[in-house]
Write a protein that holds these residues in place. Structure first.
Motif, mmCIF file in Angstrom:
data_model
loop_
_atom_site.group_PDB
_atom_site.id
_atom_site.type_symbol
_atom_site.label_atom_id
_atom_site.label_comp_id
_atom_site.label_asym_id
_atom_site.label_seq_id
_atom_site.Cartn_x
_atom_site.Cartn_y
_atom_site.Cartn_z
ATOM 1 N N ALA A 180 0.831 -1.204 0.000
ATOM 2 C CA ALA A 180 0.000 0.000 0.000
ATOM 3 C C ALA A 180 0.867 1.256 0.000
ATOM 4 C CB ALA A 180 -0.927 -0.009 1.215
ATOM 5 N N PHE A 181 1.970 1.236 0.760
ATOM 6 C CA PHE A 181 2.883 2.388 0.795
ATOM 7 C C PHE A 181 3.518 2.629 -0.569
ATOM 8 C CE2 PHE A 181 7.289 3.881 1.253
ATOM 9 C CZ PHE A 181 7.057 5.143 1.788
ATOM 10 N N LEU A 182 3.994 1.558 -1.192
ATOM 11 C CA LEU A 182 4.626 1.685 -2.504
ATOM 12 C C LEU A 182 3.630 2.168 -3.556
ATOM 13 C CD1 LEU A 182 6.824 -1.564 -2.555
ATOM 14 C CD2 LEU A 182 7.587 0.800 -2.215
ATOM 15 N N ARG A 192 2.807 6.019 -2.825
ATOM 16 C CA ARG A 192 3.914 6.967 -2.782
ATOM 17 C C ARG A 192 4.085 7.617 -4.151
ATOM 18 N NH1 ARG A 192 9.927 4.728 -1.995
ATOM 19 N NH2 ARG A 192 9.284 3.858 -4.009
ATOM 20 N N GLY A 193 4.014 8.942 -4.188
ATOM 21 C CA GLY A 193 4.174 9.659 -5.451
ATOM 22 C C GLY A 193 3.085 9.321 -6.450
ATOM 23 N N LEU A 194 1.827 9.507 -6.034
ATOM 24 C CA LEU A 194 0.703 9.191 -6.908
ATOM 25 C C LEU A 194 0.739 10.027 -8.192
ATOM 26 C CD1 LEU A 194 -2.208 8.953 -4.294
ATOM 27 C CD2 LEU A 194 -1.063 7.076 -5.472
ATOM 28 N N LYS A 195 0.390 9.397 -9.293
ATOM 29 C CA LYS A 195 0.394 10.065 -10.601
ATOM 30 C C LYS A 195 -0.974 9.958 -11.244
ATOM 31 C CE LYS A 195 5.211 8.626 -11.293
ATOM 32 N NZ LYS A 195 6.131 7.801 -12.140
ATOM 33 N N PRO A 211 -1.237 6.195 -13.803
ATOM 34 C CA PRO A 211 -0.562 5.267 -12.891
ATOM 35 C C PRO A 211 0.414 4.351 -13.604
ATOM 36 C CG PRO A 211 -2.806 4.547 -13.305
ATOM 37 C CD PRO A 211 -2.665 5.896 -13.938
ATOM 38 N N SER A 212 1.434 3.932 -12.859
ATOM 39 C CA SER A 212 2.401 2.966 -13.362
ATOM 40 C C SER A 212 2.926 2.169 -12.177
ATOM 41 C CB SER A 212 3.561 3.678 -14.077
ATOM 42 O OG SER A 212 4.232 4.553 -13.180
ATOM 43 N N GLY A 213 3.577 1.054 -12.460
ATOM 44 C CA GLY A 213 4.174 0.251 -11.399
ATOM 45 C C GLY A 213 3.152 -0.250 -10.398
ATOM 46 N N TRP A 214 3.535 -0.173 -9.103
ATOM 47 C CA TRP A 214 2.672 -0.651 -8.032
ATOM 48 C C TRP A 214 1.341 0.081 -8.001
ATOM 49 C CZ3 TRP A 214 3.047 -5.027 -5.614
ATOM 50 C CH2 TRP A 214 4.290 -5.642 -5.459
ATOM 51 N N GLN A 215 1.366 1.387 -8.271
ATOM 52 C CA GLN A 215 0.129 2.157 -8.259
ATOM 53 C C GLN A 215 -0.861 1.597 -9.276
ATOM 54 O OE1 GLN A 215 0.515 6.372 -9.088
ATOM 55 N NE2 GLN A 215 -1.688 6.651 -9.296
ATOM 56 N N ASN A 216 -0.361 1.250 -10.456
ATOM 57 C CA ASN A 216 -1.219 0.717 -11.506
ATOM 58 C C ASN A 216 -1.828 -0.617 -11.101
ATOM 59 O OD1 ASN A 216 -2.363 0.807 -14.138
ATOM 60 N ND2 ASN A 216 -0.853 -0.670 -14.824
ATOM 61 N N VAL A 217 -1.006 -1.503 -10.514
ATOM 62 C CA VAL A 217 -1.488 -2.821 -10.108
ATOM 63 C C VAL A 217 -2.556 -2.707 -9.029
ATOM 64 C CG1 VAL A 217 -0.840 -5.001 -9.013
ATOM 65 C CG2 VAL A 217 0.681 -3.960 -10.707
ATOM 66 N N ILE A 218 -2.270 -1.918 -7.990
ATOM 67 C CA ILE A 218 -3.219 -1.778 -6.880
ATOM 68 C C ILE A 218 -4.503 -1.074 -7.327
ATOM 69 C CG2 ILE A 218 -3.579 -0.767 -4.594
ATOM 70 C CD1 ILE A 218 -1.757 -3.212 -4.669
ATOM 71 N N GLU A 219 -4.373 -0.073 -8.188
ATOM 72 C CA GLU A 219 -5.575 0.608 -8.680
ATOM 73 C C GLU A 219 -6.460 -0.344 -9.469
ATOM 74 O OE1 GLU A 219 -5.245 4.279 -10.724
ATOM 75 O OE2 GLU A 219 -4.215 5.314 -9.086
ATOM 76 N N MET A 220 -5.845 -1.215 -10.259
ATOM 77 C CA MET A 220 -6.630 -2.209 -11.003
ATOM 78 C C MET A 220 -7.386 -3.119 -10.054
ATOM 79 S SD MET A 220 -3.935 -3.253 -14.025
ATOM 80 C CE MET A 220 -4.932 -4.666 -14.511
ATOM 81 N N VAL A 221 -6.723 -3.569 -8.986
ATOM 82 C CA VAL A 221 -7.375 -4.448 -8.008
ATOM 83 C C VAL A 221 -8.508 -3.720 -7.300
ATOM 84 C CG1 VAL A 221 -7.044 -5.719 -5.842
ATOM 85 C CG2 VAL A 221 -5.303 -5.849 -7.640
ATOM 86 N N ILE A 222 -8.256 -2.478 -6.883
ATOM 87 C CA ILE A 222 -9.266 -1.708 -6.148
ATOM 88 C C ILE A 222 -10.471 -1.399 -7.023
ATOM 89 C CG2 ILE A 222 -9.732 0.523 -5.061
ATOM 90 C CD1 ILE A 222 -6.898 0.436 -3.921
#
Length: 224
Positions: A36-38, A41-44, A47-58
């Protein structure tokens, strides 16, 4: 390599604790927090990287929650999303031969199942009041016995389904590691990939069943 089903028990204040289960539970929680921290961190905007993966799941889980529960589902969305991530990480931890999944301990799965059932009844009383109690006596009063048995069975089936599948997967992985020569890694790799899939499916099933139970308590009957 750990022994399946063998737990180190510690006694404290007259109570017994499975120390390995506690350690693996805290490890799973730490991994979820780190992810969740990764991801945050530095939301765009893109999204890319971890943000992209977690956003897809959410987003995917939110769609399921909205479809199953409706607008009231946003109240329990954080809980259900966290539950799914915790179960996913917990199920996958046991694929490492030196570690054990928290979910291969019935204490963990039963505790999670009881938490869901307690939430179910609390939210049912909150949203529907006397009508929630009344539904246990429908279609006729004697059906209260059958309905109560069904309520008792819910946490038991939830807990044993997850526990049994994860425990069986870990046992088979250890058996393969003992029987298959190191120069024949293909069967182990194939089973490992299959176990990753099963771990994800079991996390999804537990979450969806929890979602379905909560929907019975939270849905607005007049609108659905």
């Amino acid at each position: 390599m750990h022994e399946i089903g063998v737990r180190e028990v510690v006694t404290y204040a007259g109570m017994q604790f499975n120390i390995e289960t506690l350690e693996m539970t805290w490890l799973a929680m730490a991994i979820v927090i780190i992810i969740a921290f990764l991801a945050t961190r530095g939301l765009k905007m893109v999204p890319s990287g971890w943000q992209n993966v977690i956003e897809m799941v959410i987003v995917w889980l939110n769609e399921q929650i909205g479809t199953t529960i409706g607008s009231r589902g946003q109240l329990v969305a954080p809980f259900l999303i966290t539950l799914f991530l915790f179960l996913l990480v917990s199920n996958w931890i046991g694929l490492i031969p030196t570690l054990a999944s928290p979910t291969n301990d019935l204490n963990t799965t039963l505790g999670l199942a009881l938490l869901v059932i307690v939430m179910l009844h609390v939210l049912g009383l909150y949203y529907k009041g006397f009508n929630y109690i009344k539904h246990f006596f429908q279609p006729v009063a004697p059906f209260v016995i059958i309905n109560l048995i069904e309520e008792i069975a819910k946490p038991i089936t939830l807990a044993f389904r997850l526990f049994g599948n994860i425990l069986a997967g870990e046992i088979l992985i250890i058996i393969l590691l003992l029987l298959v020569p190191v120069w024949m890694p293909v069967p182990s790799v194939v089973w490992l990939a299959f176990s990753l899939f099963i771990g994800a499916v079991q996390a999804f099933i537990f979450t969806m069943l929890s979602m379905s139970y909560l929907a019975n308590a939270m849905k607005d009957d007049e609108k659905h």
